[in-house]
Design a protein around this motif. Sequence first.
Motif, PDB file in Angstrom:
ATOM      1  N   LEU A 175       0.831  -1.209   0.000  1.00  0.00           N
ATOM      2  CA  LEU A 175       0.000   0.000   0.000  1.00  0.00           C
ATOM      3  C   LEU A 175       0.863   1.255   0.000  1.00  0.00           C
ATOM      4  CD1 LEU A 175      -2.832  -1.048   2.479  1.00  0.00           C
ATOM      5  CD2 LEU A 175      -2.905  -0.932  -0.001  1.00  0.00           C
ATOM      6  N   HIS A 224       3.036   1.286  -3.604  1.00  0.00           N
ATOM      7  CA  HIS A 224       2.334   1.419  -4.877  1.00  0.00           C
ATOM      8  C   HIS A 224       1.091   2.297  -4.828  1.00  0.00           C
ATOM      9  CE1 HIS A 224       5.001  -1.469  -6.724  1.00  0.00           C
ATOM     10  NE2 HIS A 224       4.936  -2.125  -5.577  1.00  0.00           N
ATOM     11  N   LEU A 225       0.490   2.427  -3.652  1.00  0.00           N
ATOM     12  CA  LEU A 225      -0.711   3.263  -3.585  1.00  0.00           C
ATOM     13  C   LEU A 225      -0.499   4.469  -2.685  1.00  0.00           C
ATOM     14  CD1 LEU A 225      -3.391   0.455  -3.336  1.00  0.00           C
ATOM     15  CD2 LEU A 225      -2.796   1.809  -5.341  1.00  0.00           C
ATOM     16  N   ASN A 226       0.734   4.609  -2.175  1.00  0.00           N
ATOM     17  CA  ASN A 226       1.053   5.845  -1.465  1.00  0.00           C
ATOM     18  C   ASN A 226       0.259   6.006  -0.174  1.00  0.00           C
ATOM     19  OD1 ASN A 226       2.269   8.332  -1.178  1.00  0.00           O
ATOM     20  ND2 ASN A 226       0.547   9.384  -2.145  1.00  0.00           N
ATOM     21  N   THR A 227      -0.074   4.860   0.464  1.00  0.00           N
ATOM     22  CA  THR A 227      -0.879   4.916   1.683  1.00  0.00           C
ATOM     23  C   THR A 227       0.043   4.887   2.896  1.00  0.00           C
ATOM     24  OG1 THR A 227      -2.479   3.609   0.473  1.00  0.00           O
ATOM     25  CG2 THR A 227      -2.870   3.893   2.818  1.00  0.00           C
ATOM     26  N   ASN A 228      -0.221   5.744   3.840  1.00  0.00           N
ATOM     27  CA  ASN A 228       0.659   5.869   5.003  1.00  0.00           C
ATOM     28  C   ASN A 228       0.721   4.571   5.802  1.00  0.00           C
ATOM     29  OD1 ASN A 228       1.345   6.416   7.831  1.00  0.00           O
ATOM     30  ND2 ASN A 228       1.593   8.507   7.078  1.00  0.00           N
ATOM     31  N   ILE A 241       1.947   3.975   8.801  1.00  0.00           N
ATOM     32  CA  ILE A 241       1.675   4.027  10.238  1.00  0.00           C
ATOM     33  C   ILE A 241       0.243   3.584  10.487  1.00  0.00           C
ATOM     34  CG2 ILE A 241       1.445   5.527  12.262  1.00  0.00           C
ATOM     35  CD1 ILE A 241       3.601   7.274  11.197  1.00  0.00           C
ATOM     36  N   LEU A 242      -0.677   4.160   9.709  1.00  0.00           N
ATOM     37  CA  LEU A 242      -2.082   3.841   9.906  1.00  0.00           C
ATOM     38  C   LEU A 242      -2.378   2.400   9.515  1.00  0.00           C
ATOM     39  CD1 LEU A 242      -5.197   5.783   9.509  1.00  0.00           C
ATOM     40  CD2 LEU A 242      -5.020   3.815   8.027  1.00  0.00           C
ATOM     41  N   THR A 243      -1.933   1.994   8.315  1.00  0.00           N
ATOM     42  CA  THR A 243      -2.327   0.663   7.856  1.00  0.00           C
ATOM     43  C   THR A 243      -1.737  -0.424   8.740  1.00  0.00           C
ATOM     44  OG1 THR A 243      -0.512   0.778   6.262  1.00  0.00           O
ATOM     45  CG2 THR A 243      -2.691   1.303   5.456  1.00  0.00           C
ATOM     46  N   VAL A 268      -3.422  10.600  10.700  1.00  0.00           N
ATOM     47  CA  VAL A 268      -2.841  10.187   9.420  1.00  0.00           C
ATOM     48  C   VAL A 268      -3.934  10.064   8.381  1.00  0.00           C
ATOM     49  CG1 VAL A 268      -1.510   8.417   8.265  1.00  0.00           C
ATOM     50  CG2 VAL A 268      -1.063   8.942  10.657  1.00  0.00           C
ATOM     51  N   LEU A 315      -8.717   5.295   3.408  1.00  0.00           N
ATOM     52  CA  LEU A 315      -7.421   5.976   3.287  1.00  0.00           C
ATOM     53  C   LEU A 315      -6.770   5.673   1.933  1.00  0.00           C
ATOM     54  CD1 LEU A 315      -5.315   7.745   4.746  1.00  0.00           C
ATOM     55  CD2 LEU A 315      -4.102   5.647   5.251  1.00  0.00           C
ATOM     56  N   ILE A 316      -6.880   4.417   1.496  1.00  0.00           N
ATOM     57  CA  ILE A 316      -6.311   4.066   0.189  1.00  0.00           C
ATOM     58  C   ILE A 316      -6.974   4.912  -0.892  1.00  0.00           C
ATOM     59  CG2 ILE A 316      -6.115   2.235  -1.537  1.00  0.00           C
ATOM     60  CD1 ILE A 316      -6.028   0.247   0.818  1.00  0.00           C
ATOM     61  N   SER A 352      -5.734   8.546  -0.748  1.00  0.00           N
ATOM     62  CA  SER A 352      -4.308   8.892  -0.785  1.00  0.00           C
ATOM     63  C   SER A 352      -3.666   8.535  -2.110  1.00  0.00           C
ATOM     64  CB  SER A 352      -3.560   8.217   0.368  1.00  0.00           C
ATOM     65  OG  SER A 352      -3.699   6.829   0.283  1.00  0.00           O
ATOM     66  N   HIS A 353      -4.475   8.288  -3.146  1.00  0.00           N
ATOM     67  CA  HIS A 353      -3.865   7.917  -4.427  1.00  0.00           C
ATOM     68  C   HIS A 353      -3.085   9.086  -5.011  1.00  0.00           C
ATOM     69  CE1 HIS A 353      -7.703   9.792  -5.386  1.00  0.00           C
ATOM     70  NE2 HIS A 353      -7.136  10.199  -6.503  1.00  0.00           N
ATOM     71  N   ASN A 354      -3.470  10.296  -4.625  1.00  0.00           N
ATOM     72  CA  ASN A 354      -2.768  11.447  -5.192  1.00  0.00           C
ATOM     73  C   ASN A 354      -1.554  11.809  -4.336  1.00  0.00           C
ATOM     74  OD1 ASN A 354      -1.872  13.863  -6.166  1.00  0.00           O
ATOM     75  ND2 ASN A 354      -3.937  14.619  -6.647  1.00  0.00           N
ATOM     76  N   ARG A 355      -0.403  11.389  -4.799  1.00  0.00           N
ATOM     77  CA  ARG A 355       0.808  11.551  -4.015  1.00  0.00           C
ATOM     78  C   ARG A 355       1.081  13.006  -3.677  1.00  0.00           C
ATOM     79  NH1 ARG A 355       5.696   8.626  -3.107  1.00  0.00           N
ATOM     80  NH2 ARG A 355       4.664   6.799  -3.913  1.00  0.00           N
ATOM     81  N   THR A 368      -1.006  14.564  -0.782  1.00  0.00           N
ATOM     82  CA  THR A 368      -0.615  13.976   0.493  1.00  0.00           C
ATOM     83  C   THR A 368       0.679  14.611   0.982  1.00  0.00           C
ATOM     84  OG1 THR A 368      -1.491  11.948  -0.411  1.00  0.00           O
ATOM     85  CG2 THR A 368      -0.365  11.799   1.699  1.00  0.00           C
TER      86      THR A 368
END
Lengths: 364, 356, 306
Positions: free
Chosen positions: A138, A141-145, A147-149, C230, C280-281, C284-287, C290
Amino acid sequence: MRIELERRADVSKLFSILSPFIALGLTLFFGGIMFMMLGKDPFSALYSFFIEPLTEVWSLHELAIKAAPLILIAVGLSVCYRSNNWNIGAEGQFIMGAIAGSILPVVFYEWQSPLVLPLMMLLGMLGGALFAGIPAFLKAHLNTNEILTSLMLVYVAQLFLDWLVRGPWRNPGGMNFPETRTFDATAVLPEMFASGRAHWGFGFAILAAILIWFMMRYTLKGFEITVLGQSQRAGRFAGFSSRKMIWFSMLLSGALAGLAGIAEVSGAIQQLRPVISPGYGFTAIIVAFLGRLNPLGIVVSGLVLALTYLGGEAVQVSLQISDKPIRVFQGLLLFFVLSCDTLIHYKIRMIWYDLNDTTGEGAR
Amino acid sequence: MKKLLFALATTAAVIGFSAGAYAADKAKVCFVYVGSKTDGGWTQAHDIGRLELEKALGDKIETQFLESVPEGPDAERAIERLARSGCGLIYTTSFGFMDATVKVAAKFPDVKFEHATGYKTAPNLATYNSRFYEGRYIQGQIAAKMSKKGVAGYIASFPIPEVVMGINAFVTGARSINPDFKIKVVWANTWFDPGKEADAAKALIDQGVDVLTQHTDTTAPMQVAAERGIKAFGQASDMIKAGPETQLTAIVDTWGAYYIKRTQLFLDGKWETSSSWDGLKDGILTMAPYTNMPDDVKALAEATQKKIESGELKPFTGPLKKQDGSEWLAAGVSSDDGTLLGMNFYVEGVDDKLPK
Amino acid sequence: MGMFEAILLTVITAATPLVLAAIGELVTERSGVLNLGVEGMIIMGAACAFIATQLTGSPYVGILAGIASGAIFSLLFGFLTLTLVANQVATGLALTILGLGVSSMIAEPYLGQSGIKLPQIVFPVLSDIPFLGAVLFKQDLIFYLSIALVAGVNWFLFKSRAGLKLRSVGDSHASAHALGINVIRTRYLAVMFGGACAGLAGAQLSLVYTPQWAENMSAGRGWIALALVVFASWRPWRIVAGGYLFGAVSISQLYAQASGVGIPSQFLSALPYLATIIVLILISHNRRTTLINTPASLGKSFVPDR
C-alpha cells in the motif's frame, strides 16, 4: 532558568557508556523515594527489582524467554526505522506468523517428522512477512501511510486469531474452550540448555541481532538503508530505490516478527490461544529505540526491559504491593534512560538568568 | 557486562540487607490474578475472597498475590515464582492459566494448586468453579415477569461455554414463565471496555429490549439502563450503586467460602485433588437483594432460589429444545455437567446465531 | 425517536473523544512533533476529570481538571523531546506506560463510585428542528467544544499568522528558525495543546460516555486517534469525517448484532479498522496532495545551532 544544549563535535564515547548508569542512578533515587512514600523499604524494593531476578538460574531462563520476542522484533524494526519506514504493526505480524507457523501442528497434526519444526519456523516468517507486505504494498504502490495501515492491521490480526481459536481451529477434545490442540512434541521448539526452559527463540534473537548488525555495518545494503533513511534524494542520486527499500525493510521486519511469533507459540505456549502476546510488538518499539536502533544495543535493551517485568513481579511478591507503583517505576526508568541519552550528543548548560533576553532566543 | 555493572551499582545500596526475612511459621497461600485486583469485576471478586480468607484464618496463614498476569508464558513464570517463594497452596484464577498451572504443578509436586474454571486436574492440582447459571436462571424468571415486551438484551463477552451456558440458563428461566420470551445478544468481544459495553447497551435498548443483563465486567451497561429508564441485572459484584433504581438483582461471586473451606483442608493435611462445581447452596455465588420489583416477583425469585438451593429444581431440566427446534432434553431429564461445561449450542428463544 | 436518530446519538458519543484527541494531536504533528503518548494523556485526563468532579460535585470543574492534567502531563513529553531532544517515538510510548500506571494509582480510591454525568445544554428553538435538532442541539458542552475546536484549529492553521508560523515550524524547522520563529516555544505550545485536547477527550470518557472511573478505560482510543490524524492527512475537517466514519462503523456493527445477522462478531468488530484502511487508500492515491499536507519535519528533533 533555561536549559540549553550544545552539540558535541563528536559522539561522546564516555557518555554513550555512562548515560545508562546515570539513568539508573536517577531511577534508583526517585524510585527509592516513591517506595519510601508507600511505606516500603526502598533498599529491599530495589534489590528485588534489579538483582533478585538475576540471582537464580530459573529466573535467568525466564529472562531469556521474555527478552527473546522483544529482541527479535526490535531488531527487525530497527531496519525499518533506520530506513524511514514506520512499521508499528509488528504485533499483528507476530500474530500472523504464529498462525501461519501453527498450520502444521494444528491442521496437519498427524504428520510428525523432524521436518515439521524447521518448516513451521519458515512458515512463521512467511506469514509475518506477507502480513507486513500489505502495508508495504500500500505504501510502495498506492502511497498509503504505513503508520495507519500497519496499526489497523494489528486489530484485524487479533480478531482473526480470536475467530480461528474459537471456531475452525478449536481443539475438538478441549470442552469447546477457545484454544487449539496442544502441539505434538515434534512441533515444540527445544530448550537451549538442560538447566531450564529457555528455548531456541532466544538463540534466534541473538543470531538475528548479529546478522543484522553485520549487514548494517559491513554490507552495501546496510549503507543503502542508512542513506535512504537520512535523505531519499541522496539515496536516489546513489541509485537506490526507496520503493524497493520499503519492500525490503517491511518484509524483513515482518519476517522477524513472524519468527518471534511462531517461536513463542512453539517454544513457550505450545498451542494457539485467543491472546498470545502481552503487547510484544508495541514494547519492542521502545526496545528498538532504547537500543538506539543498533542491533547489539537492542540485545541489551531487550534484556533490561525483560528484567523490569521480572523485577516487577519479584517486588510484588516480596513487598506485597500492587503492580501499579511498579508500572510507574517502569515508566520512570524509561524516561530517565531516554533523557540521559541526550548527553551522548550534547553538552547541557544551565542558564540561570538572562535579563536582556526578550526574544527567548538567548543572547548570542 | 551491563548486568554485572547493574549489580555493582546497586550492591552499595543493599549492603546489610538480607532477603527472605519473613515469618516462616505461617503457611503461605497465594493467588494469581489475570486482572487488576481493583477491576470492579472478576478479579476483585477473587481478591475479596482472599481478604475473607485472611480474616478467617489469618492467625495460621498469610496470603500473597500477583496481579495483572497475562495468560501464556508470563503466567507460567508468575506461578513458578510463587511456588519457589514458599507458597504451599496456590490459586490460579483464570481459565487461561490452565496449562501454565498444569506445567508448574508437575514441577512442584509438594505444592498444592487450585485452578478456577478449568478441567485439567493432577494429584496436586484441583479445579473449582461456580454454578453461575443458577443465578442466571433466576434472573431469567424475573426478566420474564418484569418485561412488558417479552424481549431482554444480553451483552456477552466471548463465546465460551461459560457464557453460552449463562445465556441458555437465562432464556430457560424466562421461558418457564413466558414461553414466548426472546433475547437479543450482542457480543462485545471484550470483558472490560466501559465505552463499548455502553454502546452495546444502547444498541440493544434502541432495538426494543426493556430488560438488560450482561456478562461483561463494568457497570457501564447498568448506567445506560438507568439513564434510559429500564431495569437491569448486575454482574460479578453488587452494582446497586450504579443503578439504585435500576438493578433488579446481581449475581455476586463470593469465592471466600470456597477458599476458606479448601485452605482449612490444606492446613489440616486433608487436602485432596477434586473438581468442585459449587452453587447457590454452597455460598460460592449469592444473589444481591431483590430490589425495584413488585412483591410477587420478589417472592417468586426467592422461592426459585430456595428450590435451587435445596436441589428440588435443576435449571436445565427438560423438556428443552435446541435453537433449531430439535430436542435436547426430554421431559424430566436434567442435563449432565459435562454437556454444560462444554456447551456450544443455544436453546430455543435466543435471537442470535452462535459464533462458530 | 427513530432508529436512525438513535444510532446517530450513539455514534456522536463514541466519536467525540476520538475527534478531540485527534484534533489535538493534529496540531502537535503540524508543528513537527509526533507524540505517541495520546493514550496516556487521555487516561490521565479521564482520571483527573473524574476525581475533580467527585471532589467538587461539578463536572465543569472536572472538565477543567481533565484539560489541565492532559496539558501538564504532556509537558513531561515536551521537556524530554524538545529540551533534551530525546527520541519522540520512544518517549511517547513511555508516556503511555507512565500514564496508565499513574492514573490507576491516583484514581484507585474512586473505583466503583458512580459519577456525575455532564448535563445537556439544550438550545431553545433550534432543538425543536425535526431530526437534526435532537442530534445536534441537545448535546453536552464537550460535544459543542469538539466541533468548535475543529473549526478553530482549521481557521488557526490556515487563516492566522500564528498558524502559518506553526506550520512552517513543522515543515522546515531550520528555515523557520532562520526566519526568527522560536521553534522550541512553538512546539511546546503545540504539544501542550495536544495534551489539553487529549485530556478533554479523557474527561468526555469519564463524564459523558460512561460517568465512572475504570482502569484502562481509554481502551486503545488513543491509538485510533493517532491513526485518524494520518487518515485525515493532517487536515482538520477530515478528522471529523474519519472519527464519525470509524464511530459509525463500530456502532452499526453492534446494532447489526442486536438484530441478529449471524455473521461472526469478530468479522464485524474488524470492520471499522478495515473501513479506515480502505477509505485511506481511496483518498491517498494522489501523491502530491498527500505530500503537501504531511509536515516534513515530523518526528525530527531540533536544536538551534549557535
